[in-house]
Design an enzyme around this catalytic site. Sequence first.
Site, PDB file in Angstrom:
ATOM      1  N   GLU A 196      33.638  89.370  17.107  1.00 50.25           N
ATOM      2  CA  GLU A 196      34.584  87.804  16.971  1.00 50.25           C
ATOM      3  C   GLU A 196      33.739  87.246  15.316  1.00 50.25           C
ATOM      4  O   GLU A 196      32.472  87.757  15.617  1.00 50.25           O
ATOM      5  CB  GLU A 196      33.853  87.039  18.116  1.00 50.25           C
ATOM      6  CG  GLU A 196      34.755  87.103  18.712  1.00 50.25           C
ATOM      7  CD  GLU A 196      34.562  85.764  20.076  1.00 50.25           C
ATOM      8  OE1 GLU A 196      33.670  84.638  19.327  1.00 50.25           O
ATOM      9  OE2 GLU A 196      34.976  86.207  21.185  1.00 50.25           O
ATOM     10  N   HIS A 220      43.772  83.995  25.117  1.00 53.48           N
ATOM     11  CA  HIS A 220      43.823  85.020  24.638  1.00 53.48           C
ATOM     12  C   HIS A 220      43.209  86.339  24.898  1.00 53.48           C
ATOM     13  O   HIS A 220      43.694  87.566  24.833  1.00 53.48           O
ATOM     14  CB  HIS A 220      43.160  85.044  22.905  1.00 53.48           C
ATOM     15  CG  HIS A 220      44.875  84.175  22.282  1.00 53.48           C
ATOM     16  ND1 HIS A 220      45.021  84.235  21.157  1.00 53.48           N
ATOM     17  CD2 HIS A 220      45.258  83.086  22.499  1.00 53.48           C
ATOM     18  CE1 HIS A 220      45.782  83.977  20.700  1.00 53.48           C
ATOM     19  NE2 HIS A 220      46.269  83.045  21.376  1.00 53.48           N
ATOM     20  N   ALA A 237      53.732  78.346  13.141  1.00 53.43           N
ATOM     21  CA  ALA A 237      52.303  78.938  14.523  1.00 53.43           C
ATOM     22  C   ALA A 237      53.551  79.490  15.380  1.00 53.43           C
ATOM     23  O   ALA A 237      54.723  79.183  15.767  1.00 53.43           O
ATOM     24  CB  ALA A 237      52.299  77.132  14.558  1.00 53.43           C
ATOM     25  N   ARG A 238      53.391  79.458  16.131  1.00 52.82           N
ATOM     26  CA  ARG A 238      54.281  80.162  17.740  1.00 52.82           C
ATOM     27  C   ARG A 238      55.128  80.446  17.481  1.00 52.82           C
ATOM     28  O   ARG A 238      55.818  80.530  18.372  1.00 52.82           O
ATOM     29  CB  ARG A 238      54.212  78.992  18.587  1.00 52.82           C
ATOM     30  CG  ARG A 238      52.661  77.568  18.468  1.00 52.82           C
ATOM     31  CD  ARG A 238      51.421  78.534  18.972  1.00 52.82           C
ATOM     32  NE  ARG A 238      51.464  78.856  20.489  1.00 52.82           N
ATOM     33  CZ  ARG A 238      50.395  79.253  20.925  1.00 52.82           C
ATOM     34  NH1 ARG A 238      50.121  80.762  20.196  1.00 52.82           N
ATOM     35  NH2 ARG A 238      50.002  79.327  22.299  1.00 52.82           N
ATOM     36  N   SER A 239      54.969  81.946  16.766  1.00 50.29           N
ATOM     37  CA  SER A 239      56.063  82.257  15.968  1.00 50.29           C
ATOM     38  C   SER A 239      56.673  83.731  16.567  1.00 50.29           C
ATOM     39  O   SER A 239      57.221  84.601  16.907  1.00 50.29           O
ATOM     40  CB  SER A 239      56.579  82.584  14.896  1.00 50.29           C
ATOM     41  OG  SER A 239      55.547  83.128  14.627  1.00 50.29           O
ATOM     42  N   GLY A 240      55.507  83.937  17.258  1.00 49.80           N
ATOM     43  CA  GLY A 240      54.943  85.658  18.435  1.00 49.80           C
ATOM     44  C   GLY A 240      54.657  86.423  17.137  1.00 49.80           C
ATOM     45  O   GLY A 240      54.891  88.072  17.377  1.00 49.80           O
ATOM     46  N   ASP A 251      43.486  88.727  13.718  1.00 52.83           N
ATOM     47  CA  ASP A 251      44.008  87.832  14.176  1.00 52.83           C
ATOM     48  C   ASP A 251      43.048  86.112  13.652  1.00 52.83           C
ATOM     49  O   ASP A 251      42.284  86.428  15.079  1.00 52.83           O
ATOM     50  CB  ASP A 251      44.438  87.873  14.989  1.00 52.83           C
ATOM     51  CG  ASP A 251      45.146  87.090  15.641  1.00 52.83           C
ATOM     52  OD1 ASP A 251      46.140  85.765  14.851  1.00 52.83           O
ATOM     53  OD2 ASP A 251      46.399  86.743  16.886  1.00 52.83           O
TER      54      ASP A 251
END
Length: 187
Positions: free
Chosen positions: A65, A50, A9-12, A89
């Site tokens: 979506e 986003h 999570a939130r790693s890029g 994503d």
Amino acid sequence: MSILVTGGARSGKSGFAERLTKKLADPQQAVYVATGQAFDEEMKDRIALHRQQREEGGFRWETLEEPLELSALLRRLSGSGSGQTVLVDCLTLWLSNQLLAVEERSDRQQLVEAAIAGLEQSVSSFQGTLILVTNEVGDGIVPDYSLGRLYRDLAGRMNARLALQCEQVFLVTAGIPVELKSREYLL
């Protein structure tokens, strides 16, 4: 060509996947498939942020979506024959949506595994460039509740199955992408 981008999570990983898409895509043929659903205010804010970041990024995305019927959408996009580039994503949100949709059913594991098999088929037959973002969820603590353990196990198996279908696989840690599998690796 299919590419899997994974990481914590939130790693890029999403930022890397977007930059990779911009590098590989014809700007008029890039599709961003978002799988998240806004169940609360925090998630609504994340989705809005986003969207705003994509719009301000100087790249023209067609955003779709699709929280549940991802396999069918990929088949339709592949069938268009345009050779477009598609970024999805993220797969672990899609998996969560699948699991929550059948949470009360006794055969939920089988239903979700069937959805994963359908996704695997859609990925393996995709015509064009497909970039898939997913999370590594099994590197942490074992969840203390059964639905959490089932989700972790399904996510690990899904990621492994899709990694086999993809020509390239990247792991993103601390914003740094590391190529785990390349097209040359397959030769």
